[in-house]
Design a protein around this motif. Sequence first.
Motif, PDB file in Angstrom:
ATOM      1  N   THR A   1       0.832  -1.200   0.000  1.00  0.00           N
ATOM      2  CA  THR A   1       0.000   0.000   0.000  1.00  0.00           C
ATOM      3  C   THR A   1       0.866   1.249   0.000  1.00  0.00           C
ATOM      4  O   THR A   1       1.872   1.311   0.705  1.00  0.00           O
ATOM      5  CB  THR A   1      -0.916   0.023   1.240  1.00  0.00           C
ATOM      6  OG1 THR A   1      -1.728  -1.150   1.259  1.00  0.00           O
ATOM      7  CG2 THR A   1      -1.831   1.238   1.225  1.00  0.00           C
ATOM      8  N   ILE A   2       0.483   2.241  -0.807  1.00  0.00           N
ATOM      9  CA  ILE A   2       1.140   3.543  -0.761  1.00  0.00           C
ATOM     10  C   ILE A   2       0.182   4.541  -0.109  1.00  0.00           C
ATOM     11  O   ILE A   2      -1.036   4.350  -0.119  1.00  0.00           O
ATOM     12  CB  ILE A   2       1.561   4.037  -2.157  1.00  0.00           C
ATOM     13  CG1 ILE A   2       0.335   4.219  -3.073  1.00  0.00           C
ATOM     14  CG2 ILE A   2       2.567   3.086  -2.780  1.00  0.00           C
ATOM     15  CD1 ILE A   2       0.661   4.905  -4.395  1.00  0.00           C
ATOM     16  N   GLU A   3       0.732   5.601   0.472  1.00  0.00           N
ATOM     17  CA  GLU A   3      -0.058   6.665   1.081  1.00  0.00           C
ATOM     18  C   GLU A   3       0.157   7.953   0.302  1.00  0.00           C
ATOM     19  O   GLU A   3       1.274   8.230  -0.153  1.00  0.00           O
ATOM     20  CB  GLU A   3       0.334   6.870   2.544  1.00  0.00           C
ATOM     21  CG  GLU A   3       0.055   5.666   3.423  1.00  0.00           C
ATOM     22  CD  GLU A   3       0.381   5.911   4.884  1.00  0.00           C
ATOM     23  OE1 GLU A   3       0.772   7.059   5.234  1.00  0.00           O
ATOM     24  OE2 GLU A   3       0.245   4.970   5.690  1.00  0.00           O
ATOM     25  N   VAL A   4      -0.917   8.733   0.160  1.00  0.00           N
ATOM     26  CA  VAL A   4      -0.870   9.947  -0.657  1.00  0.00           C
ATOM     27  C   VAL A   4      -1.489  11.102   0.119  1.00  0.00           C
ATOM     28  O   VAL A   4      -2.580  10.979   0.677  1.00  0.00           O
ATOM     29  CB  VAL A   4      -1.629   9.740  -1.993  1.00  0.00           C
ATOM     30  CG1 VAL A   4      -1.665  11.027  -2.793  1.00  0.00           C
ATOM     31  CG2 VAL A   4      -0.985   8.616  -2.798  1.00  0.00           C
ATOM     32  N   ASN A   5      -0.761  12.217   0.161  1.00  0.00           N
ATOM     33  CA  ASN A   5      -1.259  13.412   0.836  1.00  0.00           C
ATOM     34  C   ASN A   5      -0.706  14.633   0.113  1.00  0.00           C
ATOM     35  O   ASN A   5       0.394  14.581  -0.444  1.00  0.00           O
ATOM     36  CB  ASN A   5      -0.808  13.399   2.303  1.00  0.00           C
ATOM     37  CG  ASN A   5      -1.592  14.351   3.196  1.00  0.00           C
ATOM     38  OD1 ASN A   5      -1.085  14.868   4.177  1.00  0.00           O
ATOM     39  ND2 ASN A   5      -2.851  14.580   2.856  1.00  0.00           N
ATOM     40  N   GLY A   6      -1.456  15.733   0.114  1.00  0.00           N
ATOM     41  CA  GLY A   6      -0.983  16.914  -0.598  1.00  0.00           C
ATOM     42  C   GLY A   6      -1.747  18.171  -0.253  1.00  0.00           C
ATOM     43  O   GLY A   6      -2.548  18.200   0.694  1.00  0.00           O
ATOM     44  N   MET A   7      -1.515  19.226  -1.065  1.00  0.00           N
ATOM     45  CA  MET A   7      -2.080  20.547  -0.745  1.00  0.00           C
ATOM     46  C   MET A   7      -2.012  21.440  -1.979  1.00  0.00           C
ATOM     47  O   MET A   7      -1.219  21.202  -2.898  1.00  0.00           O
ATOM     48  CB  MET A   7      -1.268  21.182   0.388  1.00  0.00           C
ATOM     49  CG  MET A   7       0.212  21.286   0.075  1.00  0.00           C
ATOM     50  SD  MET A   7       1.237  21.670   1.496  1.00  0.00           S
ATOM     51  CE  MET A   7       2.878  21.352   0.787  1.00  0.00           C
ATOM     52  N   VAL A   8      -2.844  22.464  -1.963  1.00  0.00           N
ATOM     53  CA  VAL A   8      -2.830  23.505  -2.993  1.00  0.00           C
ATOM     54  C   VAL A   8      -2.892  24.848  -2.284  1.00  0.00           C
ATOM     55  O   VAL A   8      -3.644  25.024  -1.306  1.00  0.00           O
ATOM     56  CB  VAL A   8      -4.002  23.355  -3.984  1.00  0.00           C
ATOM     57  CG1 VAL A   8      -4.083  24.555  -4.922  1.00  0.00           C
ATOM     58  CG2 VAL A   8      -3.856  22.072  -4.799  1.00  0.00           C
TER      59      VAL A   8
ATOM     60  N   PHE B   1      -5.309  20.309  -8.202  1.00  0.00           N
ATOM     61  CA  PHE B   1      -5.269  19.064  -7.441  1.00  0.00           C
ATOM     62  C   PHE B   1      -5.772  17.902  -8.286  1.00  0.00           C
ATOM     63  O   PHE B   1      -5.247  16.788  -8.191  1.00  0.00           O
ATOM     64  CB  PHE B   1      -6.096  19.198  -6.156  1.00  0.00           C
ATOM     65  CG  PHE B   1      -5.582  18.341  -5.040  1.00  0.00           C
ATOM     66  CD1 PHE B   1      -4.476  18.717  -4.310  1.00  0.00           C
ATOM     67  CD2 PHE B   1      -6.195  17.133  -4.724  1.00  0.00           C
ATOM     68  CE1 PHE B   1      -3.982  17.932  -3.280  1.00  0.00           C
ATOM     69  CE2 PHE B   1      -5.718  16.337  -3.702  1.00  0.00           C
ATOM     70  CZ  PHE B   1      -4.602  16.740  -2.978  1.00  0.00           C
ATOM     71  N   LYS B   2      -6.753  18.157  -9.118  1.00  0.00           N
ATOM     72  CA  LYS B   2      -7.278  17.108 -10.003  1.00  0.00           C
ATOM     73  C   LYS B   2      -6.184  16.608 -10.937  1.00  0.00           C
ATOM     74  O   LYS B   2      -6.048  15.388 -11.151  1.00  0.00           O
ATOM     75  CB  LYS B   2      -8.454  17.650 -10.802  1.00  0.00           C
ATOM     76  CG  LYS B   2      -9.105  16.624 -11.718  1.00  0.00           C
ATOM     77  CD  LYS B   2     -10.298  17.231 -12.456  1.00  0.00           C
ATOM     78  CE  LYS B   2     -10.941  16.199 -13.372  1.00  0.00           C
ATOM     79  NZ  LYS B   2     -12.099  16.788 -14.101  1.00  0.00           N
TER      80      LYS B   2
END
Length: 299
Positions: free
Chosen positions: A81-88, A98-99
């Motif tokens: 499993t990978i984890e994904v997190n982010g911001m704009v 973000f899309k």
Amino acid sequence: MENFRFKALKGMDKDLYKALSMLEDICKKHDDVRLKLELDYKLAKKDAPDKSPEENKDEFTCWDGDKLVGYLGIDDFGGRTIEVNGMVHPEYRRRGIFKELYSLVKKEWEKRSSDSMLLLTDSKSSAGKSFIKTTDSLYDHTEYEMILSDSLFEKAKGASKGLMLREACNDDALEIARQNSIYFGEELSDQKLLNIEVEKKRGFHVYMALLEGIIVGKVHLHLINGEGGIFGLGIIPEYRGKGLGRELLLLSVEKLKEFHANHIYLQVDAENDTALGLYQSCGFKENYSMEYYKLKKER
């Protein structure tokens, strides 16, 4: 799409770290939420690289000229499993950034052997939850981050049961993987064996818990910039019910204090009442909660 530049990068460098830290501060202050970007860990990986495929990209960025305005990052800890997190940036939202970043991350994920992808959002983030609703992901679980209260910790200390910590070496890698399969339901065959020396260069210190010379558990301690994290703590089933988990946690805190950590934290599944009770009894208090939403590949 406006004249934004999207870049996909393999790893972190100091310039990207600085730009991301500035963007993170802006987003946290504007939204009053937390992000789980693992920037310090990723920067440390640059000086102690792993053996992941050279073509793998983990950092997905959007730029307006020389200004970083969007980011989505992949954390791959070697499992399925990978984890994904982010911001704009707040001033650049609702413009498709973000899309587009998410589309790039999904294409990267499809190339990898990982079966699942977890999308992370602070439980208080309306923007994060709104975007996740546009994906096909399903709610998986919630984790609390808990921080140590020094005054409560001092009251929690008790008589020793004889547990000792020994710094792990590469010969312990298989035993560490075996214990992970017990504690976290990870298949042994799916795990990449740790290189203890490389992990140490990244700020991770792994300790085996011994009782009368016998390995009965383990813990992973992470220290960087004065922040100490406790991960992967566990006692094997045949030694449970003796208070050893509590002693291992207390010893872990003491070890981080020896390393001069001025802020100590850990993460726990919100539905794990047993662990929550243990952590609270040792002086930890809930700080914030992070929600995880899962996507699985169609086979």
